[in-house]
Design a protein around this motif. Structure first.
Motif, PDB file in Angstrom:
ATOM      1  N   UNK A 784       0.836  -1.212   0.000  1.00  9.98           N
ATOM      2  CA  UNK A 784       0.000   0.000   0.000  1.00  9.98           C
ATOM      3  C   UNK A 784       0.871   1.263   0.000  1.00  9.98           C
ATOM      4  N   UNK A 785       1.916   1.255   0.786  1.00  6.53           N
ATOM      5  CA  UNK A 785       2.791   2.428   0.872  1.00  6.53           C
ATOM      6  C   UNK A 785       3.460   2.703  -0.482  1.00  6.53           C
ATOM      7  N   UNK A 786       3.907   1.652  -1.138  1.00  4.58           N
ATOM      8  CA  UNK A 786       4.514   1.830  -2.463  1.00  4.58           C
ATOM      9  C   UNK A 786       3.480   2.316  -3.467  1.00  4.58           C
ATOM     10  N   UNK A 787       2.280   1.762  -3.356  1.00  6.44           N
ATOM     11  CA  UNK A 787       1.176   2.203  -4.219  1.00  6.44           C
ATOM     12  C   UNK A 787       0.951   3.703  -4.024  1.00  6.44           C
ATOM     13  N   UNK A 788       0.921   4.130  -2.749  1.00  8.31           N
ATOM     14  CA  UNK A 788       0.652   5.544  -2.466  1.00  8.31           C
ATOM     15  C   UNK A 788       1.781   6.443  -2.986  1.00  8.31           C
ATOM     16  N   UNK A 789       3.016   5.997  -2.821  1.00  7.40           N
ATOM     17  CA  UNK A 789       4.129   6.820  -3.323  1.00  7.40           C
ATOM     18  C   UNK A 789       4.082   6.937  -4.849  1.00  7.40           C
ATOM     19  N   UNK A 790       3.716   5.845  -5.509  1.00  3.24           N
ATOM     20  CA  UNK A 790       3.597   5.885  -6.970  1.00  3.24           C
ATOM     21  C   UNK A 790       2.461   6.813  -7.376  1.00  3.24           C
ATOM     22  N   UNK A 791       1.339   6.645  -6.707  1.00  2.00           N
ATOM     23  CA  UNK A 791       0.174   7.532  -6.935  1.00  2.00           C
ATOM     24  C   UNK A 791       0.599   8.986  -6.776  1.00  2.00           C
ATOM     25  N   UNK A 792       1.390   9.258  -5.743  1.00  2.00           N
ATOM     26  CA  UNK A 792       1.848  10.630  -5.484  1.00  2.00           C
ATOM     27  C   UNK A 792       2.733  11.112  -6.637  1.00  2.00           C
ATOM     28  N   UNK A 793       3.658  10.266  -7.051  1.00  2.00           N
ATOM     29  CA  UNK A 793       4.579  10.658  -8.134  1.00  2.00           C
ATOM     30  C   UNK A 793       3.844  10.871  -9.451  1.00  2.00           C
ATOM     31  N   UNK A 794       2.749  10.152  -9.644  1.00  2.00           N
ATOM     32  CA  UNK A 794       1.969  10.303 -10.878  1.00  2.00           C
ATOM     33  C   UNK A 794       1.061  11.529 -10.840  1.00  2.00           C
ATOM     34  N   UNK A 795       1.110  12.247  -9.721  1.00  2.00           N
ATOM     35  CA  UNK A 795       0.329  13.492  -9.553  1.00  2.00           C
ATOM     36  C   UNK A 795      -1.175  13.248  -9.722  1.00  2.00           C
ATOM     37  N   UNK A 796      -1.644  12.226  -9.046  1.00  2.88           N
ATOM     38  CA  UNK A 796      -3.086  11.960  -9.036  1.00  2.88           C
ATOM     39  C   UNK A 796      -3.667  12.621  -7.799  1.00  2.88           C
ATOM     40  N   UNK A 797      -4.812  13.256  -7.990  1.00  5.72           N
ATOM     41  CA  UNK A 797      -5.359  14.095  -6.918  1.00  5.72           C
ATOM     42  C   UNK A 797      -5.888  13.317  -5.727  1.00  5.72           C
ATOM     43  N   UNK A 798      -6.494  12.171  -5.972  1.00  4.08           N
ATOM     44  CA  UNK A 798      -7.278  11.533  -4.906  1.00  4.08           C
ATOM     45  C   UNK A 798      -7.338  10.026  -5.108  1.00  4.08           C
ATOM     46  N   UNK A 799      -7.503   9.305  -4.020  1.00  4.06           N
ATOM     47  CA  UNK A 799      -7.869   7.885  -4.114  1.00  4.06           C
ATOM     48  C   UNK A 799      -8.526   7.479  -2.795  1.00  4.06           C
ATOM     49  N   UNK A 800      -9.484   6.581  -2.892  1.00  6.43           N
ATOM     50  CA  UNK A 800     -10.116   6.028  -1.685  1.00  6.43           C
ATOM     51  C   UNK A 800     -10.351   4.544  -1.931  1.00  6.43           C
ATOM     52  N   UNK A 801     -10.403   3.785  -0.846  1.00  4.35           N
ATOM     53  CA  UNK A 801     -10.364   2.330  -0.996  1.00  4.35           C
ATOM     54  C   UNK A 801     -11.520   1.636  -0.284  1.00  4.35           C
ATOM     55  N   UNK A 802     -12.003   0.604  -0.925  1.00  2.00           N
ATOM     56  CA  UNK A 802     -12.786  -0.408  -0.232  1.00  2.00           C
ATOM     57  C   UNK A 802     -11.883  -1.617  -0.061  1.00  2.00           C
ATOM     58  N   UNK A 803     -11.817  -2.133   1.151  1.00  8.53           N
ATOM     59  CA  UNK A 803     -11.085  -3.372   1.389  1.00  8.53           C
ATOM     60  C   UNK A 803     -12.072  -4.318   2.067  1.00  8.53           C
TER      61      UNK A 803
END
Lengths: 864, 60
Positions: A784-803
């Motif tokens: 998840x942390x790597x996913x979030x860092x990648x998301x951050x680097x890709x300059x995506x504004x938002x994400x929310x999750x269902x688990x």
């Protein structure tokens, strides 16, 4: 049935990754009841409070708990004051209305609670707002939730019709246009009719100054203005400005005094109960402590965490539910409470407690919000299924100097949310690469427990937006570069400034929706809505025979969109015009440093522009355009006429054709055909056309794509669409989320698609559903942390999750009584799953459950 | 015929002098209620001359 949380194995970088639960005890829990085992209230008291919580959730517009009804006191006392104050300046009439409500309304104190205060005369009730929307009140009058006596309520509602915001605004529009808005299929109804609103209260001034200091400020300003008016030589070009200012300051004084007196009535109630009703000495002492707090707070500055929490809650009640209705719970709670956490938990100088004491306080706050009833119209209850209203607070992010803003209060807020497990209030976490690991772990713990929050916002993007909007400030006093870091989500998605001034005060600045899927549907029918309202819903933009090329379709859609968005924003600005003349907010104005300094009403003063509007159902429209381009214009397999014939038949008799349109490339798969078209759609039309508009505050309006429950509501009003969707099916569940079940190429393909949309956007909601076994494994956090860092680097504004697993969701559908603690993310808010209508539950089950392949982990550069 | 007023009720608690909303004869009427969710208390302003209501309980 009864399948255990699966143990899964994956080969990655020469290692065998085993996804057994991080907590071995979980291996014994059946997958379909996992979420019933996750709550851990920090104390016996918060467990009791949760067990007896008076939820106000609605499903399909109906309140789930049978005892919930509308109260009459607020509307009664507001109306009484309005009639008695004829002839007085309007801001003062509004202040007297607030004061009359606060002075005469019934107070409520409940067993076990520590944070006190309520906004109606009974804990099962909520207030109504005839001055905002007589149609919403009329709806209640015709329901089982009607305030009593109903005849009195009807008389009050009749009184307000000529005085209401709707009556004042409507004459400035063509009823043909408003009739189109009232369909709520291509545009949301105007806010002057719905009464729906949002606000970011400047809590900071209440906690830091106290209201007595605000009264002193206003009185000093009045004295100075009066002095100017009597000073030689008189200058009429500026001197007359003081009249409106004096009225506003006087209104602020009346409002603040009334709030102090109301809080002190609450103090008296606690003392009376302690001395006359309560027999437990421990609770008696606690009630006397609460009485002491309410005697001092919010009159005086807060000194400890208990003070601050109580002052914050009183302020919330006034700003969101008593002076005027406003949805939301916007605040930077960890920053706001940090000085008081420090005083009580670290320095122990006032109201000493340990960290877990702070956690318990937050759990109690969450339960107070869970009990909060909102007097929204049926339409607005329907679009938030499974919840009572939108309550969203913000934590994390960065300070003015760019350093990490997380602190121990952030952790307490997140820990409390994980322990108590309530759908409300939702939490936004501002994600930055500088956030400390221990807080990120709490964020993850909440996410993987399936709470659906924190939803994550990109810290840099939000800060940059505040700087950009500041450039358009009409009084050249927008957010400074430092203040640009002080942002929170106003509601589900849009950032806005928090602090002592420059915050958003009304939804006529930002909020409201436009529905591209319906606009596309009518584009193919010369503006006519054949499937739902059977009326001309937009301008005539060309018969099908005139649409010779894909560009013709594109440009016809653009014209439909221009018409709709122009109407949406102009109705909001006209609302703003009348809000500041007849719906002044003297209390909100009193606690805003800008309004206090300038003697202005909060509806009138705009220092930081923050214009936005929500496109909802964009992806249905965008996928449809892709399918039209490919199958009609590129491959010429069908004509537009053939397509329209199939659509008018709801694809009946055209199944093979429907499947071809359904198989056309879809958003969220990093597809080289679909993505450029859809990216251009977002940037050129959805954002590009919207930003050409200048709103009341002088800034552009930008799209904040999201969905709430409107993707269901509007989906049901949208006919069959060229993406292969049947008429009436739900639309896409987020501003930029792939359509449910169509993102087949894994979670990183979704990120790659979404990252392509950058220009002319304010925010875009991305819903993702992640694998339960992977997230709950020992590798869950790292992935998840790597996913979030990648998301951050890709300059995506938002994400929310269902688990949450499909097994568990289906088990909850079968036996809802056994799944009361199952929470899901709908879109922009979380809800108790069993409180959502089946139609909505099925849309959540249908979302793609994203697994992670080895190539996904490579792309994310997961270091395991 | 005897007419009871709020002043004679056990749930009548005079507003103390010095309170922001003090008025001679004004009081808080505090009622204890209970339903399936638990106990709660309601407080509303009354005056000593107000006519008794259904919840009236005579002081002894």
């Amino acid at each position: 049935m009864n399948q255990m949380v699966s143990a899964k194995v994956l080969e990655y970088r020469g290692k065998t990754l085993n996804f057994t639960p991080e907590d071995p005890a979980e291996a014994k829990i059946p997958a379909e009841e996992l979420h019933e085992h996750l709550q851990k209230p920090s104390t016996a008291r918060t467990k009791r409070l949760k067990d007896r919580c008076r939820w106000k959730h609605a499903s399909a517009g109906e309140f789930i708990e049978k005892s919930v009804t509308a109260g009459i006191e607020r509307m009664r006392y507001l109306t009484e004051a309005h009639k008695a104050s004829v002839g007085q300046p309007e801001p003062i009439r509004r202040a007297l209305g607030l004061a009359n409500v606060l002075n005469k309304s019934t107070l409520v104190l409940q067993q076990d609670e520590f944070i006190v205060g309520y906004h109606a005369e009974d804990p099962n009730m909520f207030p109504l707002y005839p001055e905002l929307s007589h149609m919403a009140v009329q709806d209640y009058l015709m329901s089982d939730y009607s305030p009593q006596p109903a005849s009195e309520a009807a008389e009050i509602n009749e009184y307000w019709k000529p005085h209401s915001l709707q009556s004042k605004c409507q004459p400035y529009f063509d009823m043909k246009d408003l009739g189109r808005m009232y369909q709520v299929s291509s545009m949301e109804a105007p806010s002057f009719a719905s009464g729906y609103n949002s606000i970011v209260p400047p809590y900071e001034t209440v906690l830091e100054d106290g209201l007595l200091a605000r009264i002193k400020l206003a009185e000093k300003n009045i004295a100075e203005a009066q002095k100017v008016m009597t000073t030689f030589p008189w200058n009429g070009t500026t001197g007359l400005d003081n009249i409106a200012k004096i009225d506003n300051w006087k209104a602020m004084v009346i409002a603040c005094k009334a709030v102090i007196s109301w809080a002190r009535r609450q103090a008296r109630l606690c003392k009376i109960v302690a001395e006359n009703f309560e027999t437990d000495p421990k609770r008696q002492a606690e009630l006397l402590e609460i009485a002491d707090i309410c005697q001092r707070i919010p009159a005086e500055p807060s000194k400890g965490l208990k003070d601050a929490m109580q002052a914050k809650f009183f302020t919330f009640l006034i700003c969101h539910a008593i002076e005027r209705y406003a949805s939301g719970y916007a605040q930077k709670e960890d920053t706001l409470l940090w000085p008081y956490y420090k005083a009580s938990v670290i320095d122990k100088t006032f109201q000493p407690m340990d960290h877990m004491g702070a956690v318990e306080l937050v759990e109690m706050e969450r339960l107070k919000i869970s009990e909060h009833g909102a007097g929204k119209s049926r339409a607005y209850r329907e679009i938030f299924p499974g919840s009572n209203d939108l309550f969203i607070l913000t934590v994390g992010g960065t300070k003015a100097d760019g350093s990490d803003a997380c602190n121990d209060m952030t952790d307490a807020i997140l820990e409390a949310a994980k322990r108590i497990r309530t759908a409300e209030p939702s939490i936004v976490f501002r994600y930055s690469k500088v956030n400390r690991p221990q807080t990120l772990r709490w964020v993850f713990n909440c996410v993987r427990d399936g709470l659906g929050y924190p939803s994550i916002k990109h810290d840099d993007i939000g800060t940059a937006q505040m700087k950009e909007f500041s450039k358009f400030s009409l009084n050249h006093n927008g957010a400074t570069d430092e203040e640009a870091h002080n942002w929170v989500n106003v509601l589900c998605m849009s950032p806005g400034i928090h602090g002592r001034r420059k915050t958003q005060k009304t939804r006529s600045e930002g909020g409201g929706s436009i529905f591209p899927a319906k606009l596309l549907e009518i584009t193919l029918n010369d503006g006519y809505d054949w499937s739902y309202a059977d009326m001309q819903l937009g301008p005539k933009t060309g018969e099908l025979s005139t649409l010779k090329s894909f560009d013709d379709v594109w440009e016809a859609f653009r014209k439909q969109y221009q018409y709709a968005i122009n109407l949406c924003i102009s109705t909001k600005d006209v609302s703003r015009y009348f809000e500041q003349r007849f719906l002044q907010m003297p209390f909100v104005s009193a606690i805003d440093d800008g309004c206090m300094e300038l003697g202005m009403d909060a509806n009138a003063l705009s220092e930081q522009p923050n214009g936005w509007h929500n496109p909802i159902t964009t992806i249905v429209a965008a996928n449809s355009l892709v399918a039209i381009k490919k199958l009609v214009f590129d491959e010429k397999k069908y004509t537009l006429e053939q397509l329209n014939q199939a659509l008018m038949a709801n694809w009946e008799g055209f199944e093979e054709m429907r499947l071809e349109f359904k198989r056309a490339p879809k958003w969220g798969n990093d597809d080289s055909y679909a993505d450029p078209i859809i990216t251009k759609f977002y940037e050129d039309i959805i954002g590009g056309e919207m930003r050409k508009i200048t709103n009341y505050s002088g800034g552009p309006v930008l799209p904040t794509g999201q969905a709430v429950g409107l993707y269901m509501e509007v989906g049901s009003r949208t006919g069959p669409t060229p993406d292969g969707r049947f008429g009436g099916e739900a639309a896409d569940d987020g501003g930029i989320s792939p359509y449910m079940g169509t993102d087949k190429k894994g979670p990183t393909a979704v990120l790659r698609s979404v990252s392509k949309v950058q220009k002319n956007q304010k925010a875009n909601l991305l819903n993702q559903r992640l694998s339960v076994p992977i997230m709950r494994s020992q590798h869950g956090f790292d992935i998840w942390h790597s996913y979030m860092d990648t998301w951050f680097d890709l300059k995506i504004d938002h994400v929310q999750f269902n688990v949450v697993s499909t097994d568990e969701l289906k088990a909850a559908q079968r036996e809802p009584e056994k799944h009361q603690d199952l929470i899901v993310r709908v879109s922009g808010y979380s809800a108790r799953f069993v409180d959502i209508p089946t139609y909505g539950q099925n849309t959540i089950i249908a979302r793609q459950e994203q697994d992670f392949s080895a190539s996904d982990l490579e792309f994310l550069n997961v270091d395991i | 015929m005897e007419t009871n007023t709020c002043k004679q009720c056990t749930q009548f608690f005079p507003v103390p002098e010095g309170a922001d909303d003090y008025q001679a004869g004004k009081a808080d009427c505090v009622l204890e209620k209970e339903d399936e969710k638990g106990k709660y208390w309601l407080s509303k302003p009354v005056y000593e001359s107000s006519q008794k209501c259904e919840a009236f309980r005579m002081k002894h």
